[in-house]
Design an enzyme around this catalytic site. Structure first.
Site, short mmCIF file in Angstrom:
data_model
loop_
_atom_site.label_atom_id
_atom_site.label_comp_id
_atom_site.label_asym_id
_atom_site.label_seq_id
_atom_site.Cartn_x
_atom_site.Cartn_y
_atom_site.Cartn_z
N GLY A 59 0.82 -1.21 0.00
CA GLY A 59 0.00 0.00 0.00
C GLY A 59 0.85 1.25 0.00
O GLY A 59 2.08 1.19 0.07
N GLY A 61 1.29 5.24 1.68
CA GLY A 61 0.92 6.14 2.76
C GLY A 61 1.36 7.54 2.42
O GLY A 61 1.76 7.83 1.28
N GLY A 63 3.84 9.92 1.95
CA GLY A 63 5.29 10.04 1.84
C GLY A 63 6.01 8.77 1.44
O GLY A 63 7.22 8.78 1.26
N GLY A 64 5.30 7.67 1.28
CA GLY A 64 6.03 6.46 0.93
C GLY A 64 5.16 5.29 0.53
O GLY A 64 3.94 5.40 0.48
N THR A 65 5.85 4.19 0.25
CA THR A 65 5.19 2.98 -0.21
C THR A 65 5.63 1.82 0.67
O THR A 65 6.79 1.77 1.09
CB THR A 65 5.60 2.71 -1.68
OG1 THR A 65 5.24 3.85 -2.45
CG2 THR A 65 4.89 1.49 -2.25
N VAL A 66 4.72 0.91 0.93
CA VAL A 66 5.06 -0.28 1.72
C VAL A 66 5.02 -1.51 0.80
O VAL A 66 4.03 -1.72 0.08
CB VAL A 66 4.08 -0.45 2.91
CG1 VAL A 66 4.44 -1.70 3.71
CG2 VAL A 66 4.10 0.78 3.82
N LYS A 81 9.02 -0.41 4.28
CA LYS A 81 8.41 0.92 4.06
C LYS A 81 9.48 1.85 3.52
O LYS A 81 10.52 2.06 4.16
CB LYS A 81 7.86 1.44 5.39
CG LYS A 81 7.13 2.75 5.29
CD LYS A 81 6.35 2.98 6.57
CE LYS A 81 5.55 4.25 6.53
NZ LYS A 81 4.58 4.32 7.62
N ASP A 175 -0.24 9.27 16.81
CA ASP A 175 -1.08 9.08 15.62
C ASP A 175 -1.83 7.74 15.68
O ASP A 175 -1.82 6.98 14.71
CB ASP A 175 -0.22 9.18 14.36
CG ASP A 175 -1.05 9.46 13.11
OD1 ASP A 175 -2.25 9.82 13.25
OD2 ASP A 175 -0.51 9.33 12.01
N1 ATP Z 1 4.36 -3.80 8.76
C1 ATP Z 1 3.35 -3.86 7.87
N2 ATP Z 1 2.85 -5.05 7.47
C2 ATP Z 1 1.82 -5.10 6.58
N3 ATP Z 1 1.23 -4.02 6.04
C3 ATP Z 1 1.68 -2.81 6.41
C4 ATP Z 1 2.76 -2.66 7.32
N4 ATP Z 1 2.99 -1.33 7.51
C5 ATP Z 1 2.10 -0.69 6.74
N5 ATP Z 1 1.31 -1.57 6.07
C6 ATP Z 1 0.22 -1.23 5.13
O1 ATP Z 1 0.77 -0.43 4.11
C7 ATP Z 1 -0.15 0.61 3.73
C8 ATP Z 1 0.55 1.96 3.82
O2 ATP Z 1 0.97 2.17 5.16
P1 ATP Z 1 1.62 3.53 5.65
O3 ATP Z 1 2.01 3.34 7.09
O4 ATP Z 1 2.68 3.95 4.70
O5 ATP Z 1 0.46 4.59 5.49
P2 ATP Z 1 -0.91 4.81 6.28
O6 ATP Z 1 -0.73 4.41 7.74
O7 ATP Z 1 -1.99 4.12 5.51
O8 ATP Z 1 -1.11 6.35 6.15
P3 ATP Z 1 -0.22 7.53 6.80
O9 ATP Z 1 1.06 7.58 6.04
O10 ATP Z 1 -1.05 8.73 6.60
O11 ATP Z 1 -0.02 7.18 8.25
C9 ATP Z 1 -1.36 0.48 4.66
O12 ATP Z 1 -2.35 -0.22 3.95
C10 ATP Z 1 -0.85 -0.37 5.80
O13 ATP Z 1 -1.89 -1.18 6.33
#
Ligand code: ATP
Length: 319
Positions: A59, A61, A63-66, A81, A175
């Site tokens: 997914g 978020g 500022g970045g991509t996971v 991430k 947060d």
């Molecule tokens: N450790 C992880 N394992 C599995 N999925 C993850 C993990 N960390 C993040 N994700 C998933 O990746 C996606 C992007 O996460 P990210 O933390 O970059 O942004 P966010 O929490 O959705 O938004 P924001 O950046 O505004 O906090 C989300 O769908 C999240 O559920």
């Protein structure tokens, strides 16, 4: 719930509020600084980024991509991430790198583990994290809409224990919201995302990101003058956010604004800072009501602490 969120985001574009950085910063720097002495060795399983093979995009978020990644040698699966910075963000980037080092020391079964942090030549910062197979509570609420109270009780217990651990290390999460509560293959909920992504220059609209987060912010953060936010330590802000999340799980939509109300900035700020009405479903147990009321006490000095909440009957049910 998705519709409500999307509409709120659109409305938010026309209003000016503190920037995501200003809103999120909130004393975290000094808490992290206090932990600097705790830096130690990194995870032995991941020596360099080239050990990791990208499998899929999980997914995006702010500022970045996971990515879902696999260690070529051990075959272990992780979440990676990748945060991007613009050219002017060198100082901020350095701060984030320091914080990332500290966060590698965070080790709790209630907190998503960050195993390693790497720089790239292009200037990205990469966090190797425990992979949470079932996504986030936000994803879960989109599918199931409402959760049974017993499930909410288990979520509450895990998040309060995670917060107790973090607060014990002088870390304010800052947060807590459904998308930052992740679920692993065993169905265990853990706290993720320690504000690092909020410091970078976002790819999403800044107001949109701030809006999503502001909905879970406590009165003393949204209106520090009225609620004496200047003296608040930040820990009680995490408790407020948890209360909003738990109520959302039970009612199936963002709970501080009624479904029929216009979901804009003004309504959101009024609901957080002024609203007296706390709509808890008739069917909710007295324990749930009392727990959520302790979290959603507007005056941060009177709000429940994590230690108090851990003794509450709502999180001590025998299932
Ligand atoms: N450790 C992880 N394992 C599995 N999925 C993850 C993990 N960390 C993040 N994700 C998933 O990746 C996606 C992007 O996460 P990210 O933390 O970059 O942004 P966010 O929490 O959705 O938004 P924001 O950046 O505004 O906090 C989300 O769908 C999240 O559920």
């Amino acid at each position: 719930m998705t519709l409500v969120r999307e509409r709120r985001h659109q409305q938010g574009l026309r209003l000016s509020l503190p920037s995501p950085l200003a809103a999120a910063d909130f004393r975290q720097r000094s808490h992290y600084a206090a932990l600097l002495s705790a830096i130690g060795p990194t995870s032995p399983d991941i020596e360099s980024l080239s050990d990791l093979e990208k499998l899929t995009v999980i997914g995006h978020g702010n500022g970045g991509t996971v990515y879902k990644v696999r260690n070529r040698k051990s075959s272990s699966v992780y979440a990676l991430k990748v945060l991007r910075f613009d050219q002017n963000a060198a100082v901020i980037r350095h701060q984030v790198a320091c914080e990332a080092e500290i966060l590698k020391r965070v080790d709790s079964q209630f907190v998503v583990k960050c195993l390693a942090v790497f720089d790239t030549i292009g200037g990205d910062l990469c966090f190797v994290m425990e992979h949470m197979e079932k996504g986030s509570l936000y994803d879960e609420l989109r599918v199931r809409v409402k959760l049974p109270e017993d499930v909410v009780s288990v979520i509450a217990q895990r998040v309060v224990r995670g917060l107790q651990y973090l607060h014990g290390m002088q870390i304010v999460h800052g947060d807590i919201k459904p998308s930052n509560l992740l679920i692993n293959g065993k169905g265990e909920v853990k706290i993720a995302d320690f504000g690092v992504s909020k410091i970078v220059v976002g790819t999403r609209n800044a107001c949109e990101a701030c809006m999503g987060t502001c909905a879970y912010m406590s009165p003393e953060r949204v209106d520090p003058e009225r609620w004496d936010g200047g003296n608040a330590d930040g820990f009680s802000g995490d408790v407020w956010s948890l209360g909003v999340v738990l109520l959302e799980c039970l009612v199936g939509h963002y709970p501080l604004i009624g479904l029929g109300e216009k979901p804009d900035w003004a309504a959101l700020i009024c609901a957080i800072c002024l609203g007296e009405r706390l709509e808890i479903p008739e069917t909710a147990s007295p324990d749930f009501r009392s727990f959520v009321r302790r979290c959603l006490e507007k005056d941060w000095r009177k709000r429940g602490s994590v230690d108090e909440l851990l003794d509450h009957p709502f999180v001590n049910r025998i299932l």
